[in-house]
Design an enzyme around this catalytic site. Sequence first.
Site, PDB file in Angstrom:
ATOM      1  N   ASP A 338      97.525  -8.132 -13.322  1.00  0.00           N
ATOM      2  CA  ASP A 338      98.163  -9.212 -14.062  1.00  0.00           C
ATOM      3  C   ASP A 338      99.567  -9.463 -13.500  1.00  0.00           C
ATOM      4  O   ASP A 338     100.313  -8.520 -13.201  1.00  0.00           O
ATOM      5  CB  ASP A 338      98.246  -8.807 -15.545  1.00  0.00           C
ATOM      6  CG  ASP A 338      98.975  -9.815 -16.395  1.00  0.00           C
ATOM      7  OD1 ASP A 338      98.475 -10.933 -16.543  1.00  0.00           O
ATOM      8  OD2 ASP A 338     100.068  -9.473 -16.907  1.00  0.00           O
ATOM      9  N   GLU A 374      96.586 -11.381  -9.347  1.00  0.00           N
ATOM     10  CA  GLU A 374      97.017 -12.662  -9.907  1.00  0.00           C
ATOM     11  C   GLU A 374      98.327 -12.984  -9.193  1.00  0.00           C
ATOM     12  O   GLU A 374      99.344 -12.319  -9.444  1.00  0.00           O
ATOM     13  CB  GLU A 374      97.229 -12.555 -11.415  1.00  0.00           C
ATOM     14  CG  GLU A 374      97.577 -13.877 -12.049  1.00  0.00           C
ATOM     15  CD  GLU A 374      97.784 -13.780 -13.557  1.00  0.00           C
ATOM     16  OE1 GLU A 374      97.208 -14.606 -14.283  1.00  0.00           O
ATOM     17  OE2 GLU A 374      98.527 -12.883 -14.005  1.00  0.00           O
TER      18      GLU A 374
END
Length: 674
Positions: A338, A374
């Site tokens: 993330d 990401e």
Amino acid sequence: MSDTYTVNLGHPFPLGAQITENGVNFAVASEEASTIFLCLFDDKGNELERLPFIAKRRGIWHMEVFGLTEGQHYGFRAQGPFNPSSQRLFNENKLLIDPYAKALSGKLEWHEDQAAITKDGEQHLVDSAYCVPKSIVRRVSASSIRPKRVHVPHAQRALYELHVKGFSQNLPIDETLKGTYLGVISKPGIKHLKSLGITTIQLMPCFSFATERHLQHLRLSNYWGYNPISFFVPEPSYAQKDAISEFQTMIDGLREAGFEVILDVVYNHTAESEMDQASVCFRGLDNAQYYRHKEGQYLNYTGCGNCLDTYNPSSIRLICDSMRYWITVMGIDGFRFDLGVDLGRTDDDFSAKAPLLQAILQDPVLSEACLVMEPWDIGPNGYQLGQFPRGFLECNDQYRDAIRRFWRGDEGLTSQLATRLMGSRDIFHKGQKSALHSVNYITYHDGYTLHDLVSYHRRHNMANMENNRDGHGDNISQNFGVEGETDNAEILQRRLNQQLCFIATLLLSQGTPHILGGDELSHTQQGNNNAYCQDNDITWLKWEESAPRTALQEAITSLMAIRKAYPILAEIYLEDDPLYQHQPSDQIEWLNEHSQPMTNDDWAQKERDFLSAILTPADLSTHLWLVFYREDHPLSVPLPKNTTQLDVLYKTPGIEVDKTQIHCHYRGVMIAKL
């Protein structure tokens, strides 16, 4: 020093609590503390003893305490300078979780007494032990009967994003299994996953996490889990009894069923949030070292109140140790990171040569894992798609947006569509990276589901209690004439067809496909495109049989099988790509609606609605014709030159075929063997 416990110097490594022949060795990193205390508790939360650490080496406090055993509850307290302007927030009144703890006595809930600092900037003097979970000494080892890792060929990898609770809460299983790790590997759960043909389960966060203060005040809860308090403890709310063993059992069950498993991890921030909120772990141990700051202020590149300083050696060691633990002990096969740009930041800016990225790629265990980034955060130069080292796959939002725009009917997308279909070689450049580095997706957890993408023009997030201000404003969606749910049969047919076109495009594109769990069920979140705080029927998958579910599942299953049967669909070896100079070259030919080679004028046509391509592998064993048509007016297209037979492998409902041409009654996708 206590008369009750005998201690010796112990060892600085490994960090955390390790059971020894004589007791337990404790080691915790804190560069600037003047004293660290080990606090021992009984299982009712009563503090029994407070022992000062007696040794410190290279910033690590350590000692061995004789007579302690597995199951001992404990925490830390830290003395040191209290000077908020210089990020020093030491406060002995605050009980701290061991960053390396493998188990906690409960789930962390925010309480104002956890703060190290008052609203006036003074030390908060209330003891927080009553509202902070205790760390628990646990000996955790890998399963002795764990199935071997499933080695997925890179060109066959297909990700399926799964939320443990959302996936299993409504499955037709025993009530005790609903919403749990074990529910995921129930017979109905495994049967469904295997039916899709996907290779890789991407679990949404399973680190122990906490609900943010503002959600707690709104009587909502963090559902997604992107708010960790520990990088080692599995989330307890997904377990019946013991989260560690049940998580391991889930992984073993998924491996046994033939799946690779990767875990969505949050190493960019923690649940301690802003500086005036919780001091329950990193902040109390060494705030100035663990979190990024400048001129007395946090550098909040995550939007979550703090930003872990991944340029600091302690953080690098912590993250790499955590990753190795989840692979070697807990059994996962990789990670999805993330806000991954934070992991590649040095002092402030991003660098592909950042120490943490290089540490991961040189590690003999971590470098062999499936690693998905990401590639953004909200800090300076926070968008880095295509810039990570070659060991990382990257989530490609450029693919998402281009494919959504094409099927919505936006103009001037012909060249971009072709580029995205061919692996986004403008981003993952020829000669440098395989197209498989591009993780292609239409939907992700943070946004509309596929059903909602074709049903809503605007976000409908009122249930989040932020006056519909949260979530993406531009979703590149369309509702086909009615906002939200409808009984209109024509609209429902068009919406389903659009979903099938999206799925077919995704699975016929070069790169690594990602499917949002529930899209195959036509799952709706009622137009909510930011359902991070909705732990209810908005997010829990529904398993009722329906015509849309049958059509979507069959499409995914069929296209996955086709993709595996024809590897050229995932990765094509072109002559002009130096990356494949050692390989025999494949071929691609782009055709217009007359089945003639695309001209410069064709490529420049702004309102072009038709594009097709013929892919031919180097051995000339087959010719695959891919067709994409996005208009709803009928169009007949002749078969490509010298075609004597057409073997349709998959087509959406609006396409029919005869001996000389294909008839596109309305928008659709087809793949056929010439």
